[in-house]
Design an enzyme around this catalytic site. Structure first.
Site, short mmCIF file in Angstrom:
data_model
loop_
_atom_site.label_atom_id
_atom_site.label_comp_id
_atom_site.label_asym_id
_atom_site.label_seq_id
_atom_site.Cartn_x
_atom_site.Cartn_y
_atom_site.Cartn_z
N CYS A 70 1.03 -1.46 -0.38
CA CYS A 70 0.10 0.29 -0.22
C CYS A 70 1.05 1.69 -0.27
CB CYS A 70 -1.11 0.27 1.04
SG CYS A 70 -1.82 1.35 1.57
N CYS A 121 0.37 3.98 3.03
CA CYS A 121 0.37 3.02 3.75
C CYS A 121 2.03 3.82 4.44
CB CYS A 121 0.15 1.50 4.31
SG CYS A 121 -1.40 1.21 3.65
#
Length: 144
Positions: free
Chosen positions: A69, A72
């Site tokens: 991600c 993230c």
């Protein structure tokens, strides 16, 4: 004000109790010797996650993330900066939702990054999407 505080070691899972007055002194785990409150972000496994979110006296904010991600990974340094700023009032941890999918299923996580704030064994609030450190700090302060 409470006399003693109970914290789960985010490294070994040991329950620890120490005087509230010693919070600023940097208490260590009785089992493994790791600092219980150091302003760092700790990686959790599923067992540590469950113990800490249900039993700790100090609020805990958990970043639910995955290595693939991009947002993230972008938010990780901001999350770490917020952890340093709030080190005496809130503990910070993260858990890889790819490695521990049962956590994601149980908590009905539909998107990452997702921050969940826990206090006194209960979920207090959720914040989705990548945020700057100031936004994370504001979110924690607003809900505690």
């Amino acid at each position: 004000m409470q006399d003693a505080i109970k914290l789960t070691c985010l490294t070994c899972g040991q329950a620890n109790r120490f005087p509230f007055a010693k919070l600023e002194a940097g208490p260590k785990c009785a089992k493994c010797g790791v600092l219980l409150i150091g302003g760092d972000v700790t990686d959790l496994d599923d067992l540590q996650h469950d113990k800490a979110t249900r039993a700790d006296d100090l609020p805990l904010i958990v970043d639910y993330w995955a290595p693939w991600c991009g947002p993230c990974r972008t938010m990780a340094p901001e999350f770490a900066a917020a952890a340093k700023a709030l080190r005496l009032s809130t503990r910070f941890a993260k858990i890889d939702t790819e490695q521990f999918p049962t956590i994601s299923q149980r908590l009905q996580i539909r998107g990452i990054p997702l921050l969940i704030l826990y206090a006194k064994g209960k979920e207090v609030a959720r914040l989705s999407g990548a945020r700057p450190a100031a936004g994370i700090e504001s979110f924690v302060r607003q809900h505690l």
